[in-house]
Scaffold this active site. Structure first.
Site, PDB file in Angstrom:
ATOM      1  N   ARG A 205     -42.556 -29.626  -3.819  1.00  0.00           N
ATOM      2  CA  ARG A 205     -41.261 -29.278  -4.414  1.00  0.00           C
ATOM      3  C   ARG A 205     -40.711 -27.994  -3.775  1.00  0.00           C
ATOM      4  O   ARG A 205     -39.845 -28.053  -2.907  1.00  0.00           O
ATOM      5  CB  ARG A 205     -41.394 -29.135  -5.948  1.00  0.00           C
ATOM      6  CG  ARG A 205     -40.083 -29.203  -6.705  1.00  0.00           C
ATOM      7  CD  ARG A 205     -39.207 -27.994  -6.605  1.00  0.00           C
ATOM      8  NE  ARG A 205     -39.860 -26.757  -7.010  1.00  0.00           N
ATOM      9  CZ  ARG A 205     -39.328 -25.555  -6.837  1.00  0.00           C
ATOM     10  NH1 ARG A 205     -38.144 -25.408  -6.267  1.00  0.00           N
ATOM     11  NH2 ARG A 205     -39.988 -24.460  -7.212  1.00  0.00           N
TER      12      ARG A 205
ATOM     13  N   CYS B 286     -37.361 -19.016   2.734  1.00  0.00           N
ATOM     14  CA  CYS B 286     -36.680 -18.113   1.815  1.00  0.00           C
ATOM     15  C   CYS B 286     -35.216 -18.137   2.205  1.00  0.00           C
ATOM     16  O   CYS B 286     -34.855 -17.715   3.305  1.00  0.00           O
ATOM     17  CB  CYS B 286     -37.235 -16.696   1.935  1.00  0.00           C
ATOM     18  SG  CYS B 286     -36.350 -15.532   0.883  1.00  0.00           S
TER      19      CYS B 286
ATOM     20  N   HIS C 106     -44.422 -15.207  -2.394  1.00  0.00           N
ATOM     21  CA  HIS C 106     -43.982 -15.634  -1.066  1.00  0.00           C
ATOM     22  C   HIS C 106     -44.516 -14.638  -0.051  1.00  0.00           C
ATOM     23  O   HIS C 106     -44.670 -13.455  -0.350  1.00  0.00           O
ATOM     24  CB  HIS C 106     -42.457 -15.706  -0.999  1.00  0.00           C
ATOM     25  CG  HIS C 106     -41.899 -16.963  -1.583  1.00  0.00           C
ATOM     26  ND1 HIS C 106     -40.978 -17.745  -0.940  1.00  0.00           N
ATOM     27  CD2 HIS C 106     -42.167 -17.605  -2.745  1.00  0.00           C
ATOM     28  CE1 HIS C 106     -40.679 -18.800  -1.679  1.00  0.00           C
ATOM     29  NE2 HIS C 106     -41.382 -18.738  -2.797  1.00  0.00           N
TER      30      HIS C 106
ATOM     31  N   HIS D  82     -46.395 -16.296  -8.748  1.00  0.00           N
ATOM     32  CA  HIS D  82     -45.835 -17.088  -7.640  1.00  0.00           C
ATOM     33  C   HIS D  82     -45.389 -16.111  -6.558  1.00  0.00           C
ATOM     34  O   HIS D  82     -44.470 -15.326  -6.770  1.00  0.00           O
ATOM     35  CB  HIS D  82     -44.651 -17.890  -8.187  1.00  0.00           C
ATOM     36  CG  HIS D  82     -43.936 -18.731  -7.177  1.00  0.00           C
ATOM     37  ND1 HIS D  82     -44.072 -20.103  -7.146  1.00  0.00           N
ATOM     38  CD2 HIS D  82     -43.081 -18.425  -6.181  1.00  0.00           C
ATOM     39  CE1 HIS D  82     -43.318 -20.597  -6.166  1.00  0.00           C
ATOM     40  NE2 HIS D  82     -42.705 -19.596  -5.570  1.00  0.00           N
TER      41      HIS D  82
HETATM   42 ZN    ZN Z   1     -41.515 -20.240  -4.061  1.00  0.00          ZN
END
Ligand code: ZN
Length: 319
Positions: free
Chosen positions: A18, A249, A218, A216
């Protein structure tokens, strides 16, 4: 059997299918998405983001969500997460279960911790997002889905800059009170650093005691795995990651995306923390998926391989 030096185990939510694919410009076929999810499950994934119930005109890559879900293996030991940005999303998540079908198990709701980001991304201020998420969590729970919410831009906003940690903590308290079974703190644009992770987790835990926290990260600025480790040290036991570090991103077009599941599993397993994943199977899945999308994925371990697989450690060929 694995010797656990540190103890405890990490639960990983695989978001590759996703969050990972959402930023891919080339459409990935439904069959490849399903094959990716099956490989991730075979590699050890037990919670996976599998679809996003967003407007297909805005995110064409997610337009086949229902078809992907209908083709997933019906396993009792796996939990499928559908991302829901509004009430309509939750209704679509619930609809995947109609007629006795398996469907998704969790409604992954999203609350943006910045007015400007929220308005640009979802047409919602924080206050509007709070009201919407309260109703979404209630609907999800009443329909039998696990209600959970991600607070996005929790570590920084691409438009407003720093996001006050006290604000994030207050939002977490509101979402816990609204019935969220899990709250994720998301560094959506990859600006967070380890010291900030420790501070934010402790503030949020004080504000929302008892609710399970997830994080979460990045790897946009190279701090992803360090942040994951800081989160673990701060008591977080659930982390998101994506195969190969899939997912970009949108605010840093040349940057890499989510922390890679291979990199996370490598760092944690070698530190004595069980993840339930086979690193070998993950690396194989990475190399298979590279052939599907026609380019190398950013994961460091995907490129370098497992240390254990080298002759140096097994002793093969050592002098
Ligand atoms: Zn993410």
């Amino acid at each position: 059997m694995r010797e656990l030096a540190v103890g405890g185990s990490l639960s990983v939510v695989e978001v590759g299918a996703r969050d990972g694919l959402q930023n891919e410009k080339e459409l990935v076929t439904t069959a490849d998405k399903v094959a990716l999810i099956v490989r991730l499950i075979e590699a050890g994934a037990r919670r996976l983001e599998v679809a996003s119930f967003v407007n297909p005109a805005r995110v064409p890559q997610m337009a086949d969500g229902e078809a992907v879900i209908a083709a997933l293996p019906d396993r009792a030991d796996v939990s499928y997460i559908g991302l829901c940005l509004n009430k309509r999303g939750v209704l679509r998540a619930l609809a995947t279960r109609e007629g006795g079908r398996r469907g998704v198990d969790e409604a992954g709701c999203v609350l943006v911790a910045s007015d400007t980001f929220g308005q640009r991304n979802q047409g919602q201020t924080i206050a509007e997002g709070l009201a919407a998420n309260r109703e979404m969590l209630r609907l999800a729970r009443e329909g039998g889905l696990v209600p959970q919410v991600t607070i996005s831009a929790a570590f920084g906003c691409p438009f407003e800059g720093p996001v006050p940690p006290a604000r994030v903590a207050a939002l977490a308290a509101e979402m816990a009170e609204a019935g969220a079974e899990e709250i994720a703190l998301a560094d959506t644009i990859g600006v967070g650093v380890p010291g900030q992770v420790v501070d934010l987790v402790s503030l949020v835990r004080e504000a929302a005691p008892g609710v399970r926290l997830r994080a979460h990260f990045h790897n946009t600025r190279g701090t992803g795995i360090a942040n994951a480790w800081a989160a673990w040290q701060a008591g977080i036991r659930v982390l998101d990651s994506s195969l190969g570090g899939l997912g970009g991103c949108p605010f840093a077009p040349r940057a890499t995306g989510n922390i890679a599941t291979e990199d996370l599993v490598y760092a944690f397993e070698r530190s004595g923390i069980a993840t339930g994943f086979s690193l070998e199977a993950l690396i194989a899945a990475n190399h298979w998926f590279e052939t599907r999308i026609g380019r190398a994925l950013p994961s460091a371990v995907g490129r370098a391989g497992d240390f254990r697989a080298t002759g140096a450690e097994t002793g093969a060929g050592a002098a």
